[in-house]
Write a protein that holds these residues in place. Structure first.
Motif, mmCIF file in Angstrom:
data_model
loop_
_atom_site.group_PDB
_atom_site.id
_atom_site.type_symbol
_atom_site.label_atom_id
_atom_site.label_comp_id
_atom_site.label_asym_id
_atom_site.label_seq_id
_atom_site.Cartn_x
_atom_site.Cartn_y
_atom_site.Cartn_z
ATOM 1 N N SER A 160 -17.666 -20.501 -39.316
ATOM 2 C CA SER A 160 -17.505 -21.611 -38.194
ATOM 3 C C SER A 160 -16.075 -21.290 -37.591
ATOM 4 O O SER A 160 -15.812 -21.712 -36.714
ATOM 5 N N GLU A 161 -15.471 -20.464 -38.350
ATOM 6 C CA GLU A 161 -14.033 -20.007 -37.794
ATOM 7 C C GLU A 161 -14.360 -18.553 -36.934
ATOM 8 O O GLU A 161 -13.036 -18.036 -36.458
ATOM 9 N N GLY A 162 -15.180 -18.035 -36.640
ATOM 10 C CA GLY A 162 -15.546 -16.960 -35.974
ATOM 11 C C GLY A 162 -15.200 -15.688 -36.992
ATOM 12 O O GLY A 162 -14.916 -14.631 -36.297
ATOM 13 N N ILE A 163 -15.163 -15.701 -38.193
ATOM 14 C CA ILE A 163 -14.757 -14.656 -39.276
ATOM 15 C C ILE A 163 -16.334 -14.127 -39.356
ATOM 16 O O ILE A 163 -17.130 -14.682 -40.074
ATOM 17 N N ASP A 185 -25.387 -22.891 -40.769
ATOM 18 C CA ASP A 185 -24.531 -24.063 -40.823
ATOM 19 C C ASP A 185 -23.305 -23.737 -40.093
ATOM 20 O O ASP A 185 -22.843 -24.493 -39.366
ATOM 21 N N GLY A 186 -22.730 -22.572 -40.454
ATOM 22 C CA GLY A 186 -21.405 -21.906 -40.031
ATOM 23 C C GLY A 186 -21.813 -21.660 -38.312
ATOM 24 O O GLY A 186 -20.641 -22.125 -37.677
ATOM 25 N N LEU A 187 -22.894 -21.212 -37.872
ATOM 26 C CA LEU A 187 -23.074 -20.873 -36.495
ATOM 27 C C LEU A 187 -22.833 -22.255 -35.978
ATOM 28 O O LEU A 187 -22.439 -22.304 -34.721
ATOM 29 N N ILE A 195 -16.790 -21.770 -30.044
ATOM 30 C CA ILE A 195 -16.459 -20.193 -30.404
ATOM 31 C C ILE A 195 -17.804 -19.505 -29.825
ATOM 32 O O ILE A 195 -18.884 -20.115 -29.761
ATOM 33 N N ASP A 196 -17.463 -18.475 -29.225
ATOM 34 C CA ASP A 196 -18.628 -17.404 -28.775
ATOM 35 C C ASP A 196 -19.284 -17.098 -29.887
ATOM 36 O O ASP A 196 -18.726 -16.225 -30.596
ATOM 37 N N ALA A 261 -27.980 -19.398 -27.686
ATOM 38 C CA ALA A 261 -26.690 -19.747 -27.378
ATOM 39 C C ALA A 261 -25.755 -18.331 -27.530
ATOM 40 O O ALA A 261 -24.673 -18.366 -27.505
ATOM 41 N N GLY A 262 -26.383 -17.308 -27.868
ATOM 42 C CA GLY A 262 -25.764 -15.976 -28.063
ATOM 43 C C GLY A 262 -25.488 -15.590 -29.414
ATOM 44 O O GLY A 262 -25.129 -14.425 -29.864
#
Length: 377
Positions: A160-163, A185-187, A195-196, A261-262
């Motif tokens: 969720s933080e892009g890690i 869930d994180g995405l 976040i992209d 969404a990518g």
């Protein structure tokens, strides 16, 4: 190696299997060995774990100069370990930067694992995942988080933080599905945070040979011809069914919305692919798990064997699901509990990594002490 042996790895790569090396050391970085594997053996990524780092530090003098500098600065043990390991991962990530760009971020990945002592601590795992991600500070890094029950929410939070996350120590199909759900869930949380999603990558490391080691031991204890006929079949069957689950999960409307969404699918990664029983073909966990869209992370011994004599015959996963289910059903019928096996393997996996981490700490402690004594003289 001859030209024909190099072609085997090239063929494996052309069939959609990303070849990652399950090893990293400063020696490989300094002597050009890793660069050579990238250039000539189709290696497009690296995985590390506490066992690998412990071995690297214990067996070579490549770290002596850095350890002496850290000792002179009075660096704490934990900070020294962090510096040493993240420096190696950062250097490897830089080495793979061209691969990363050429594959649009799919490969060129280098993984580093959170402290295994945190495997049952969600919040502490999240904190260290952030620390490792920001300390290495390379977009082609992956932070390895174990697939324990406590690790699942940590996986979601990190994503969720892009890690980018390499989920490790997956043994059971149920836990694999939970891992994939944690990723989704994180995405979804990352998307809500703006976040992209195209910048986030993940693999799910499904362990193979350890399943056979544990189940074969139980089959030997049963001692019948029927039991003996099932030896060496469970690891591959289990992994193949994991790929079936992957195909199901990443074709749902929920996934399609994220993909639009990518987002990228969380690729299955075959881990623990070195054969433990010499009675089996040393390339078994390569030959029998060829399918487009996976990673096979290999110890160098397995990679050399695959380059020399892998029995590649196209896709060996699709069309096998019913037979794979039959293997697991037969094991249950003989009294080999799948749930008990995978529970034991997860507990042992965490324990083994904790032991290796302790060895790593002991090795660095001794090195710091020697360096400190040398400075004192």
């Amino acid at each position: 190696m001859t030209e024909s042996t190099t072609d085997r790895l090239g063929e494996l790569s052309s069939q959609g299997v990303s070849i990652w090396l399950d090893d990293l050391s400063r020696g490989r970085l300094n002597d050009g060995g890793l660069a050579d594997l990238i250039r000539t053996k189709h290696v497009v990524g690296v995985t590390t774990n506490p066992t690998i780092f412990a071995g690297a530090l214990a067996k070579a003098h490549d770290y002596d100069e850095q350890v002496a500098t850290l000792a002179a600065a009075g660096t704490s043990l934990d900070d020294a370990v962090l510096t040493i390991t993240t420096d190696d991962v950062r250097s490897a990530a830089d080495l793979f930067a061209d691969v990363y760009r050429a594959t649009d971020g799919q490969d060129g990945r280098v993984s580093i694992e959170v402290d295994p002592r945190l495997a049952k601590q969600t919040d502490a795992t999240i904190e260290q995942a952030r620390l490792l991600w920001h300390t290495v500070d390379r977009p082609n890094t992956m932070v390895k988080i174990p697939a324990t029950l406590e690790g699942l929410p940590a996986i979601t939070k990190a994503i969720s933080e892009g890690i980018s996350v390499n989920v490790t120590l997956i043994f059971s199909l149920d836990r694999y599905r939970a891992v994939a759900n944690a990723y989704l869930d994180g995405l979804e949380q990352a998307q809500r945070a703006g976040i992209d999603l195209s910048t986030v990558r993940s693999v799910a490391s499904f362990f193979v040979s350890r399943v056979d080691t544990e189940i074969d031991k139980r089959l030997d204890a049963i001692g019948t011809e029927e039991a003996a006929a099932l030896k060496g079949k469970a690891g591959v069957a289990n992994a193949r069914l994991a790929f079936e689950a992957f195909e199901e999960i990443f074709s749902t409307p929920r996934w399609e919305e994220l993909a639009a969404a990518g987002a990228h699918p969380q690729r299955p990664l075959w881990a623990s692919t070195g054969v433990k029983d010499p009675a089996y073909a040393d390339t078994m966990y390569v030959d029998e798990l060829v399918v487009d869209g996976v990673v096979n992370t290999m110890p160098e011994k397995t990679m050399k064997a695959a380059a020399d004599h892998a029995n590649l015959r196209g896709d060996t996963v699709h069309g096998t699901y019913d037979d794979a289910r039959g293997v697991l059903d037969e094991l249950e019928r003989l009294g080999v509990s799948y749930t008990d096996v995978t529970d034991v393997l997860e507990a042992e996996g965490v324990e083994k990594f904790e032991k290796s981490w302790a060895e790593l700490l002991d090795t660095v402690t001794a090195a710091l002490d020697r360096a400190g004594q040398a400075v004192a003289k």
